[in-house]
Motif scaffolding. Structure first.
Motif, mmCIF file in Angstrom:
data_model
loop_
_atom_site.group_PDB
_atom_site.id
_atom_site.type_symbol
_atom_site.label_atom_id
_atom_site.label_comp_id
_atom_site.label_asym_id
_atom_site.label_seq_id
_atom_site.Cartn_x
_atom_site.Cartn_y
_atom_site.Cartn_z
ATOM 1 N N LEU A 73 0.828 -1.208 0.000
ATOM 2 C CA LEU A 73 0.000 0.000 0.000
ATOM 3 C C LEU A 73 0.862 1.257 0.000
ATOM 4 C CD1 LEU A 73 -2.954 -0.834 2.412
ATOM 5 C CD2 LEU A 73 -3.043 -0.512 -0.059
ATOM 6 N N GLN A 74 1.956 1.217 0.716
ATOM 7 C CA GLN A 74 2.856 2.364 0.760
ATOM 8 C C GLN A 74 3.509 2.578 -0.605
ATOM 9 O OE1 GLN A 74 5.448 2.227 4.151
ATOM 10 N NE2 GLN A 74 6.640 4.011 3.498
ATOM 11 N N GLN A 75 3.861 1.503 -1.271
ATOM 12 C CA GLN A 75 4.422 1.624 -2.606
ATOM 13 C C GLN A 75 3.397 2.219 -3.576
ATOM 14 O OE1 GLN A 75 6.502 -1.914 -4.078
ATOM 15 N NE2 GLN A 75 6.486 -2.751 -1.993
ATOM 16 N N MET A 76 2.163 1.756 -3.487
ATOM 17 C CA MET A 76 1.107 2.244 -4.376
ATOM 18 C C MET A 76 0.859 3.734 -4.171
ATOM 19 S SD MET A 76 -1.378 -1.071 -3.948
ATOM 20 C CE MET A 76 -2.767 -0.435 -4.896
ATOM 21 N N ASP A 77 0.843 4.171 -2.919
ATOM 22 C CA ASP A 77 0.637 5.597 -2.634
ATOM 23 C C ASP A 77 1.752 6.441 -3.254
ATOM 24 O OD1 ASP A 77 -1.688 5.093 -1.267
ATOM 25 O OD2 ASP A 77 -0.754 5.117 0.721
ATOM 26 N N ALA A 78 2.983 5.941 -3.176
ATOM 27 C CA ALA A 78 4.112 6.686 -3.752
ATOM 28 C C ALA A 78 4.004 6.772 -5.269
ATOM 29 C CB ALA A 78 5.426 6.021 -3.354
ATOM 30 N N LEU A 79 3.525 5.718 -5.900
ATOM 31 C CA LEU A 79 3.434 5.693 -7.362
ATOM 32 C C LEU A 79 2.306 6.577 -7.886
ATOM 33 C CD1 LEU A 79 4.028 1.874 -7.873
ATOM 34 C CD2 LEU A 79 5.601 3.712 -8.505
ATOM 35 N N ARG A 80 1.236 6.690 -7.129
ATOM 36 C CA ARG A 80 0.082 7.476 -7.587
ATOM 37 C C ARG A 80 0.432 8.948 -7.827
ATOM 38 N NH1 ARG A 80 -2.875 4.279 -3.711
ATOM 39 N NH2 ARG A 80 -4.298 2.868 -4.789
ATOM 40 N N SER A 81 1.443 9.436 -7.149
ATOM 41 C CA SER A 81 1.791 10.853 -7.264
ATOM 42 C C SER A 81 2.681 11.159 -8.463
ATOM 43 C CB SER A 81 2.494 11.315 -5.985
ATOM 44 O OG SER A 81 3.735 10.637 -5.815
ATOM 45 N N MET A 82 3.039 10.156 -9.235
ATOM 46 C CA MET A 82 3.916 10.394 -10.381
ATOM 47 C C MET A 82 3.141 10.964 -11.557
ATOM 48 S SD MET A 82 6.687 7.289 -10.444
ATOM 49 C CE MET A 82 7.515 8.173 -11.779
ATOM 50 N N PRO A 83 3.635 12.029 -12.189
ATOM 51 C CA PRO A 83 2.908 12.664 -13.294
ATOM 52 C C PRO A 83 2.634 11.731 -14.467
ATOM 53 C CG PRO A 83 4.690 14.071 -12.515
ATOM 54 C CD PRO A 83 4.868 12.756 -11.838
ATOM 55 N N GLY A 84 3.531 10.796 -14.749
ATOM 56 C CA GLY A 84 3.352 9.931 -15.910
ATOM 57 C C GLY A 84 2.501 8.712 -15.669
ATOM 58 N N ILE A 85 1.971 8.551 -14.440
ATOM 59 C CA ILE A 85 1.148 7.388 -14.104
ATOM 60 C C ILE A 85 -0.298 7.816 -13.917
ATOM 61 C CG2 ILE A 85 0.702 5.659 -12.324
ATOM 62 C CD1 ILE A 85 3.662 5.307 -11.990
ATOM 63 N N GLU A 86 -1.175 7.184 -14.661
ATOM 64 C CA GLU A 86 -2.603 7.528 -14.629
ATOM 65 C C GLU A 86 -3.332 6.860 -13.473
ATOM 66 O OE1 GLU A 86 -6.201 6.262 -17.520
ATOM 67 O OE2 GLU A 86 -4.682 7.529 -18.480
ATOM 68 N N GLY A 87 -2.916 5.659 -13.111
ATOM 69 C CA GLY A 87 -3.583 4.946 -12.029
ATOM 70 C C GLY A 87 -2.748 3.772 -11.559
ATOM 71 N N VAL A 88 -3.091 3.276 -10.372
ATOM 72 C CA VAL A 88 -2.367 2.167 -9.761
ATOM 73 C C VAL A 88 -3.370 1.161 -9.215
ATOM 74 C CG1 VAL A 88 -0.720 1.494 -7.965
ATOM 75 C CG2 VAL A 88 -0.451 3.683 -9.131
ATOM 76 N N SER A 89 -3.059 -0.121 -9.344
ATOM 77 C CA SER A 89 -3.895 -1.164 -8.761
ATOM 78 C C SER A 89 -2.989 -2.314 -8.338
ATOM 79 C CB SER A 89 -4.958 -1.634 -9.764
ATOM 80 O OG SER A 89 -5.938 -2.420 -9.097
ATOM 81 N N ALA A 90 -3.588 -3.439 -7.929
ATOM 82 C CA ALA A 90 -2.786 -4.556 -7.431
ATOM 83 C C ALA A 90 -3.638 -5.806 -7.373
ATOM 84 C CB ALA A 90 -2.226 -4.237 -6.047
ATOM 85 N N TRP A 91 -2.960 -6.926 -7.131
ATOM 86 C CA TRP A 91 -3.683 -8.143 -6.760
ATOM 87 C C TRP A 91 -2.797 -8.953 -5.815
ATOM 88 C CZ3 TRP A 91 -1.276 -8.674 -11.653
ATOM 89 C CH2 TRP A 91 -0.471 -9.804 -11.802
#
Length: 207
Positions: free
Chosen positions: A23-41
């Motif tokens: 979850l901490q990794q996902m939160d960090a990735l969401r703030s990147m300008p070139g990333i539209e969205g983040v998910s996981a399984w």
């Protein structure tokens, strides 16, 4: 298609003692300008009951909006309604799982899968061959994201149109360093390893 812009990310560390929650990794990735969205399984191999048969299957636990994130829709049935996700009462299954265990069913009306003795109605059947992970197992949409607080969750990022992995690499490296540094300041050269979401197309005969 949306799925062509999705990449799988894995935080690679030089020391095995470092464990950064997904979850901490996902939160960090969401703030990147070139990333539209983040998910996981998060997956596990379990014994389930399907159509009166006891079988082994991969159970993939997914967050809300997982299939909308992928841009994938069932070839039979539908995506879960919000109240079904909230109650965690339905599953989707891969085409190969359906063929092996419900091949004699022409409709979804009475299709049920039991996991840990709890019944889950099958809401939809996913298309074959869309991506390796979508061709295997049972997908359980979760109401809560707590299942992704573990290191074993697989993280997905959808690139914005026109964005490339090369453009994202400096930002990924900086975020990896901050994430790992908060747990192990001396860990050398942490980074996010990026791979294609479609490493292999499976044939239904493989399962």
């Amino acid at each position: 298609p949306d799925i062509d812009r999705i990449r799988q990310l894995r935080l690679v560390e030089s020391t095995r003692s470092v464990r950064v929650p997904a979850l901490q990794q996902m939160d960090a990735l969401r703030s990147m300008p070139g990333i539209e969205g983040v998910s996981a399984w998060a997956s596990e191999n379990r014994t389930v009951e399907a159509n009166g048969r006891t079988v082994r299957a991969y159970i993939l636990r997914t967050p809300r909006g997982f299939f909308e994130f992928l841009g994938v829709r069932p070839v039979m049935g539908r995506l879960p309604f919000l109240d079904e996700v909230a109650s965690e009462s339905v599953v989707l299954v891969s085409a190969s799982f359906w063929r092996r265990n419900f091949g004699d069913h022409a409709a979804l009306a009475d299709a049920v899968v039991h996991i840990d003795d709890r019944p889950y109605r099958v809401a939809g059947v996913l298309p074959p061959g869309a991506s390796g992970v979508l061709t295997v197992g049972v997908f359980l949409p979760l109401a809560s994201s707590t299942a992704f607080a573990t290191r074993s969750a697989v993280i997905l990022a959808k690139l914005r149109p026109g964005a490339t992995v090369a453009q994202l690499t400096p930002g990924l490296d900086a975020r990896a360093a901050r994430l790992v540094g908060s747990y192990a300041p001396s860990a050398p050269h942490p980074t996010f390893r990026v791979t294609d979401f479609r490493p292999k197309r499976y044939d239904l005969n493989d399962f």
